[in-house]
Design an enzyme around this catalytic site. Sequence first.
Site, PDB file in Angstrom:
ATOM      1  N   TYR A  91      -1.142 -12.674 -49.007  1.00  0.00           N
ATOM      2  CA  TYR A  91       0.014 -11.876 -48.584  1.00  0.00           C
ATOM      3  C   TYR A  91       1.329 -12.512 -49.042  1.00  0.00           C
ATOM      4  CZ  TYR A  91       2.432  -8.614 -45.406  1.00  0.00           C
ATOM      5  OH  TYR A  91       3.201  -7.615 -44.855  1.00  0.00           O
ATOM      6  N   SER A 186      -7.446 -14.973 -47.684  1.00  0.00           N
ATOM      7  CA  SER A 186      -6.540 -14.263 -46.781  1.00  0.00           C
ATOM      8  C   SER A 186      -6.455 -12.789 -47.193  1.00  0.00           C
ATOM      9  CB  SER A 186      -5.167 -14.944 -46.759  1.00  0.00           C
ATOM     10  OG  SER A 186      -4.386 -14.459 -45.690  1.00  0.00           O
ATOM     11  N   GLN A 187      -5.287 -12.271 -47.556  1.00  0.00           N
ATOM     12  CA  GLN A 187      -5.231 -10.895 -48.051  1.00  0.00           C
ATOM     13  C   GLN A 187      -6.149 -10.719 -49.255  1.00  0.00           C
ATOM     14  OE1 GLN A 187      -1.512  -8.163 -48.731  1.00  0.00           O
ATOM     15  NE2 GLN A 187      -1.800  -9.387 -50.577  1.00  0.00           N
ATOM     16  N   ASP A 272      -7.527 -21.702 -37.443  1.00  0.00           N
ATOM     17  CA  ASP A 272      -6.738 -20.700 -38.165  1.00  0.00           C
ATOM     18  C   ASP A 272      -6.070 -19.755 -37.166  1.00  0.00           C
ATOM     19  OD1 ASP A 272      -5.708 -18.764 -39.851  1.00  0.00           O
ATOM     20  OD2 ASP A 272      -7.523 -18.610 -41.078  1.00  0.00           O
ATOM     21  N   HIS A 301      -5.108 -22.041 -41.573  1.00  0.00           N
ATOM     22  CA  HIS A 301      -5.243 -20.947 -42.534  1.00  0.00           C
ATOM     23  C   HIS A 301      -5.398 -21.438 -43.971  1.00  0.00           C
ATOM     24  CE1 HIS A 301      -5.250 -16.804 -43.645  1.00  0.00           C
ATOM     25  NE2 HIS A 301      -4.149 -16.887 -44.376  1.00  0.00           N
TER      26      HIS A 301
END
Length: 342
Positions: A91, A186-187, A272, A301
């Site tokens: 992101y 992640s994204q 996370d 994360h």
Amino acid sequence: MFVDMPLEQLRKYQPERHEPADFDAFWERTLAEARQHDLNPVFTEVDMGLALIRCFDVRYAGFGGHEIRGWLLVPATAEGPLPCVVEYIGYGGGRGLPHDWLTWPAAGWATFVMDTRGQGGGWRTGDTADPVGGNGPQVSGKLTQGVLDPDGYYYRRLYTDGVRAVEAARSHPLVDPARVVVAGGSQGGGSAMAVSALVPDLLFAFIDVPFMTHIRRALEITDENPYGELNQFMRNHRHRIDQVFTTLDYFDGLHFAARNTTPALFSVALLDGVTPASTGFAAYNHYAGPKDIRVWRFNGHEGGQSAQVAEQLKVARDLRTGGRPSSGSENGAAGPSEALRA
């Protein structure tokens, strides 16, 4: 600190899914509409000062026929079709520069890096505009753009771009279309999970600390961004919460996981706060295909970072030579790894 479930509970966590009745029809229609536009992939070789890597600036038509940019990187000595990793980005990030993506070419793979439409201003530069603004209000960022309508939601465009990226990569003569892997964190991990469900003939998927999965729980246990954008939106639009969740259910990774047959290696991190471990394990436990997971017990994360890449390279070595992917032990976690099943 640990703020989610104990690891023993995470291994068994398989929550109820709120799947729209027309989920498959929605995505079939979405991809059919995208394929009405000529893919028109253009690869322009550029000199980026990397003597051992050939670099191609990429442009192709994504959702709505919109131009999406990227990079294709291949070892300079490559002569025949290579296995290829299609990379999706976290992101706020964009495609950056070719020297940001040298791991897979150094391992003998082609690498196709998809730029992220409308992002790339947060931490790695991007070059792809998003010509669709989405209707209705939004919090700054992309997570709430068009969130009141599934057809206009940002992630409909992004995941479609990801499918078309695989098609563009497969069109290049230096890429073996039968040996394409998707990857991201992640994204990017959420994109890899969605694309590997929507493109069922991929070789493998690397899904790290995935975002946009088990969204309902994520919004209950974290207010860190990007999920914080949705929290803020729903604080102000109290009467539209059900409408927001109706949209999000078309993009939740749990539903992609449940219909995904692509072999995959996941990662989660127990500290996370951005993509809580229970959301990643929920996707892993619902995942229908062959799977394995690495658990990073004292990481946030960032996940396993280079240590996770080392795990991926072990799998990739076997994939590249046509062997069975190896199943190692979970790093930093007690107990055996989930076996990679055939």
